[in-house]
Design an enzyme around this catalytic site. Structure first.
Site, short mmCIF file in Angstrom:
data_model
loop_
_atom_site.label_atom_id
_atom_site.label_comp_id
_atom_site.label_asym_id
_atom_site.label_seq_id
_atom_site.Cartn_x
_atom_site.Cartn_y
_atom_site.Cartn_z
CB THR A 1 -0.90 0.03 1.25
OG1 THR A 1 -1.57 1.28 1.33
CG2 THR A 1 -0.09 -0.18 2.52
CE1 TYR B 1 -4.00 -1.99 5.35
CE2 TYR B 1 -3.40 0.24 4.73
CZ TYR B 1 -3.74 -1.05 4.37
OH TYR B 1 -3.82 -1.39 3.05
#
Length: 674
Positions: A447, A490
């Site tokens: 990501t 995250y």
């Protein structure tokens, strides 16, 4: 395995203990259990709690409340300490007839709310019955036998509490003492895979219940066999296995089955006296103690037993030994299902490894099976299950690791689970691939959050968006030479996994590479407020619902159509040997850089009416600007984005209209502008 009820019964039940004063919890839990399709509920009516201050008022409220919705089985146990021979709730009462008198009182007061009444719980378990003071169970037999006789005399039906662990000799003793003669059902407890070992003391439902049936038939052939407790603890996060165990329990040869339990027990509550130490006790629920549904609860609430059965008919893990399949973890997800489709269209076999934890993704798996049949090999499992991962990737030609916890907000609420899924799950995939004979390439979905919040990038606010002040960044976007700066749990978990993949390529010579993704959108996406924002915005816009914008709506992202993303994954796979150990940015690039407000304006144009919005404060870790510089990926593989963002958003809107709103009333159907 089919999730079918045994022919001897209809329906199934849950076990749920409600503690005095839990009015709010009861109000929350009861409709959830009803929505699951359960028809029965086993709960306790503690003799000790009833006689404690406030006890009568509590049970006066609880039993009518429960019985209005479900067939209630009250389990009467725990001696009031003041009446106990040992001074504890596990002791026999000094006057054994007091128990029968209390049962008689319960029938008088609450009998209209039930037909069966269970007499004690786990009587051969020291935590429920102090057999040290009753070594031959003569006190228990006199107490329960007398109560059961009176229950029968009054016209109700008595259920003998189950021994735990199962003890055939104890059941036979109850027959010799005459207790089995006066009960209508005999309880059985079994938790295969949680406390009992399949390789050890647990020998299977058929064997144990068959043994119980043979003993009961000697003394009372008309008595029914009830599984009064069975369940599976998800303390190792194996929610899929919990569903499998539930399915197995549905088909056992018993007249009733009660699953323990609906909700997890909070960690600050003692399950039984002195038992705070065993994590298995605290994760037996179909939902977490805060109410978040696990996979079992979600499936039951979506369609009961039929829904569970539908899901697991999709599972087809077998594959020919000569086949080297493409393995996609998270293969039922948005990107995974599109990637799988691209290989399946070419005649390849694909293993879909997915826990189906995200609502809706099982429809993607069903779609793949409908389109491509037996070449879709689904393994419904969690990447935290190392053995399942190892088996799934053993014969793989390539592994695309797309499974993961994907939302920043969820990581902030559940950081440990986020870490276990994203870091431990990735290590399981890497170790499985490292042990596989073909040494498959591993392509990891990372990501752009590994670059942090990018707060050091100066931006200029315009009427539509935030633009970088640095002309080079404005022209090209953020490159891979940007320093890593993990932000939010995250970002930390995905960043750690990202680095593990790159290091395995270096340390073990594995062919492995990473794609650090921006915002991907397109068909088969089930967007939420926390992840998949383009689809989420469109779904709400098509419904005519308000859309919440966090921040000013001028934050910029480079959105990429999923077909272009699939092409990038395949291009990297084709070159993974040469590009092993490298990470590449993947996004729409400057030509597809848009602000949220620009996308909303285009959506309003597509649906032909304004989109209603509301603003909330910025969320932790949200980037004002991220546009991927994909020059390295393009130079290394020849890939480049081909679908302009407006055309891609229109394509997604048309897919959502056809797939999500096809059955909507005509008033909700919209004519989409080209």
């Amino acid at each position: 395995m089919n999730a079918r009820l045994h022919p001897a019964r209809s329906g199934f039940g849950f076990v749920e203990w409600f503690r005095p004063g839990e009015y709010g919890r009861t109000e929350d839990v009861l409709p959830e259990i009803v929505a699951s399709g359960a028809t029965h509920l086993r709960t306790h009516l503690s003799w000790a709690e009833y006689l404690a201050p406030g006890g009568e008022e509590w049970f006066d409220w609880l039993l009518p409340k429960l019985s209005a919705e479900l067939d209630v089985l009250p389990c009467i146990h725990y001696t009031p300490p003041s009446l106990s021979r040992t001074g504890k709730a596990t002791g026999a009462p000094r006057r054994l007839k007091d128990y029968a008198d209390f049962v008689d009182h319960v029938i008088d007061r609450y009998g209209r709310h039930f037909r069966h009444i269970e007499l004690w719980n786990e009587p051969n378990n020291l935590l429920d019955w102090d057999w040290r003071e009753d070594k031959d169970f003569s006190l228990f037999c006199e107490m329960v036998g007398g109560a059961a006789y009176w229950v029968q005399k009054r016209g109700w039906k008595a259920v003998l509490g189950a021994p735990c662990p199962f003890d055939p000799a104890w059941i036979n003793l109850m027959g010799q003492r005459g207790v089995l003669d006066v009960v209508s059902a005999v309880g059985f407890h079994g938790f295969p895979g949680t406390w009992d070992s399949d390789e050890g003391s647990w020998n299977g439902w058929d064997l144990h219940l068959g043994e119980l049936r043979r003993i009961v038939d000697v003394y009372n052939p008309g008595a029914e066999l009830w599984v009064t407790e069975t369940g599976y603890s998800t303390w190792r996060q194996d929610e899929v296995e919990q569903v499998r165990r539930f399915m197995a329990a549905l088909s056992v040869p018993a007249d009733r089955v009660y699953w323990y339990s609906w909700r997890d027990v909070p960690h600050d509550v003692a399950v039984q006296e002195g038992l705070w130490f065993d994590p298995r006790h605290y994760h037996l629920g179909a939902t977490e103690h805060g109410g978040r549904p696990k996979l079992l609860a979600r499936l039951l609430q979506e369609g009961g037993v039929r829904r569970v059965q539908e899901l697991f008919t999709l599972a087809k893990p077998s594959i020919a030994s000569s086949v080297a399949p493409v393995v996609i973890t998270g293969g039922s997800g948005f990107i995974g299902s599109n990637l799988a489709s691209s290989y399946l269209r070419e005649g390849r076999d694909v293993v879909i490894f997915d826990s189906l934890a995200r609502p809706g993704v099982d429809s993607n798996l069903a779609w793949l099976r409908d389109q491509f049949g037996d070449r879709v090999h689904s393994c419904i499992a969690d990447v935290r299950d190392a053995a399942q991962v190892r088996d799934a990737v053993r014969d793989a030609s390539v592994v695309f690791h797309l499974a993961g916890q994907t939302a920043v907000t969820t990581s902030l609420d559940h950081p440990i689970e986020d870490m276990e899924v994203n870091v431990r799950g990735t290590l399981n995939v890497l170790e499985g691939a490292r042990a596989a004979p073909r040494r498959p390439g591993v392509i990891f979905a990372s990501t752009n959050k590994v670059y942090g919040a990018l707060e050091d990038i100066d931006t200029v606010a315009t009427a539509k968006c935030h633009q970088p002040a640095d002309p080079q960044i404005a022209r090209n976007g953020i490159g891979e030479d940007r320093s890593l700066d993990f932000c939010t749990p995250y970002g930390c978990s995905k960043g750690a996994a990202d680095q593990y993949v790159l290091d395995y390529a270096k340390s073990y010579g594995m062919p492995a590479a990473v794609l650090r993704m921006s915002c991907i959108y397109g068909p088969r996406q089930f967007g939420t407020e926390d992840q998949g924002w383009v689809a989420h915005f469109l779904i709400r816009a098509l419904r005519g619902e308000r859309i919440t914008i966090f921040g000013d709506g001028h934050q910029v992202r480079d959105i990429l159509d999923v077909d272009d993303a699939v092409a990038a994954y395949r291009a990297l796979h084709a070159n993974v040997g040469r590009l092993s150990g490298q990470a590449f940015n993947l996004g729409g690039g400057p030509s597809n850089a848009v602000s949220l407000s620009m996308v909303l304006a285009e959506m309003a144009r597509i649906i032909g009416e304004p989109v209603e919005t509301a603003h909330e404060p910025w969320r932790t870790g949200d980037q004002l600007y991220f546009v991927a510089d994909t020059a390295r990926l393009q130079a290394a593989t020849g890939w480049q984005p081909t679908i302009p963002w407006k055309r891609g958003v229109l394509r997604l809107a048309r897919w959502l209209q056809a797939e999500r709103f096809a059955d909507a009333p005509a008033a909700r159907q919209r004519r989409l502008s080209a």
